[in-house]
Enzyme design. Structure first.
Site, PDB file in Angstrom:
ATOM      1  N   SER A  82       0.884  -1.159   0.000  1.00 20.05           N
ATOM      2  CA  SER A  82       0.000   0.000   0.000  1.00 20.05           C
ATOM      3  C   SER A  82       0.925   1.212   0.000  1.00 20.05           C
ATOM      4  O   SER A  82       1.674   1.431   0.953  1.00 20.05           O
ATOM      5  CB  SER A  82      -0.899   0.012   1.241  1.00 20.05           C
ATOM      6  OG  SER A  82      -1.644   1.215   1.300  1.00 20.05           O
ATOM      7  N   SER A  83       0.890   1.972  -1.077  1.00 19.39           N
ATOM      8  CA  SER A  83       1.856   3.062  -1.248  1.00 19.39           C
ATOM      9  C   SER A  83       1.645   4.165  -0.212  1.00 19.39           C
ATOM     10  O   SER A  83       0.586   4.300   0.401  1.00 19.39           O
ATOM     11  CB  SER A  83       1.741   3.657  -2.650  1.00 19.39           C
ATOM     12  OG  SER A  83       2.022   2.691  -3.630  1.00 19.39           O
ATOM     13  N   MET A  84       2.667   4.977  -0.043  1.00 17.03           N
ATOM     14  CA  MET A  84       2.625   6.124   0.853  1.00 17.03           C
ATOM     15  C   MET A  84       1.519   7.082   0.392  1.00 17.03           C
ATOM     16  O   MET A  84       1.539   7.536  -0.760  1.00 17.03           O
ATOM     17  CB  MET A  84       3.993   6.810   0.813  1.00 17.03           C
ATOM     18  CG  MET A  84       4.210   7.910   1.787  1.00 17.03           C
ATOM     19  SD  MET A  84       5.959   8.402   1.668  1.00 17.03           S
ATOM     20  CE  MET A  84       5.982   9.716   2.895  1.00 17.03           C
TER      21      MET A  84
END
Length: 366
Positions: A82-84
């Site tokens: 889950s990307s920043m």
């Protein structure tokens, strides 16, 4: 931070949430898209720590080594996450999505980014392609739990999804080395945003305007996304890649840290596309700059010691990696040491090329 509201408030206080995305960011709860166990988090063992990780403005690694069993102590390559959130918003700002647009997402991942798109545009205007069937299955469960049903399909994102074309926007959530012709065909009059680079330096967004199936654009940002799985860079630990071999020794008067700064590293990445580096410092202020070929056949080191004029070099294997990097660094100097912002990227069915200041001044191509 341990609540969704705290994450949203933190992003808003930093001025990172564009007005048109506030509804999506405020409504879509990141926790719905993060598994109970991930790298460094386990809800059953430490629910408070799990919540802090989920609601931090930081990436959450949800898969390593493509989901294969990894023995204790083995190198763990992050392969899905889950990307920043702030970086996701950077990408969406570059994408310039408008109401009514149809968007193709390359790399579904956890589905969190696709959920933002669905909230803003509606399910019918969002298509997402994911290479890993297990990752896609988990994302679909999370998306449905959150109330979203985009068109989400298994496949190689390089092929896009022609059945849903044409698209107004394509956004890619993995790093690529080129711009696939299929994207230009499926988004012939729109915009593409993707992390872009080569093994040596991949910390750029490429934002491309597409007109008549040909693209032109600029580089920006400092994203750190996982690679297109079919065209990865090399990776690993020095101890696993270096076996104590003796290499060819020499010296250089170029401080090694200079070649890995943003502008020269970007230019070098156009010339040395299939090698990567690792800076290993100790607590005495000394360091070793390692270079490794993607195929593991060659390595090089430059030893940094403060307050000296020359630095020891060692190179091993069929390639002289330091010589390649040094040559690119000197060519960058010869061009007047241009910053990354002066470079542009063009792409068409016949391939891609990088230019300096104007499209006709080509400085890099495959």
């Amino acid at each position: 931070m341990t609540t969704h509201r705290q994450l949203v408030t933190g992003l808003e206080k930093r001025g990172l949430v564009p007005a048109e995305w506030r509804g999506a960011v405020a409504t879509v709860d990141r926790a719905l898209f993060v598994p109970e166990r991930f790298e460094g988090g386990d809800f059953a063992a430490d629910p408070e720590g799990w919540l802090r990780a989920v609601y931090a403005d930081a990436p959450v690694v949800t898969q390593v080594n493509d989901g294969t069993a990894t023995p204790d102590g083995a190198f763990r390559l992050a392969t899905s996450s889950s990307s920043m959130p702030s970086v996701m918003l950077d990408m969406l700002r570059l994408l310039d999505v408008r109401d009514g647009h149809r968007v193709l997402e390359i790399g579904t991942g956890t589905g969190y980014h696709a959920a933002w798109l669905c909230h803003r545009l509606g399910d019918s205007r969002v298509t997402s392609v994911e290479l890993d069937p297990a990752v896609l299955t988990a994302a679909l469960v999370s998306l449905q739990r959150a109330g979203f049903r985009p068109t989400a399909v298994a496949g190689d994102g390089r092929d896009g999804h022609p059945q849903g074309a044409p698209y107004d926007r394509i956004v890619c959530t993995c790093t690529v080395r080129d711009i696939p012709p299929s994207w230009l065909e499926q988004c012939p009059e729109g915009r593409i945003v993707t992390p872009w680079g080569s093994s040596f330096f991949s910390g750029s967004f490429a934002t491309l305007e597409v007109r008549g199936g040909r693209a032109r654009g600029a580089f920006s940002g400092y994203p750190a996304f996982m690679w297109d799985r079919n065209r990865r860079a090399g990776a690993g630990r020095v101890a696993d890649l270096y076996g104590g071999e003796a290499g060819r020794k020499s010296t250089t008067d170029i401080p090694p840290q200079h070649v890995i700064q943003d502008a020269p590293a970007f230019y070098t990445s156009l010339c040395v596309t299939d090698a990567w580096y690792r800076w290993c410092a100790d607590d005495r202020g000394e360091a070793t700059l390692w270079f490794f070929a993607d195929d593991g056949s060659s390595w090089a080191t430059v030893e940094y010691v403060p307050d000296v004029d020359t630095y020891e070099v060692e190179q091993y294997g069929p390639r002289a990696l330091w010589d390649e990097v040094r040559g690119a660094f000197l060519r960058w100097h010869g061009l007047g040491r241009p910053e990354r912002s002066r470079f542009g990227l063009s792409a068409g069915r016949d391939g891609w090329w990088v230019w300096l200041d104007e499209p006709g001044r080509v400085v890099g191509r495959p």
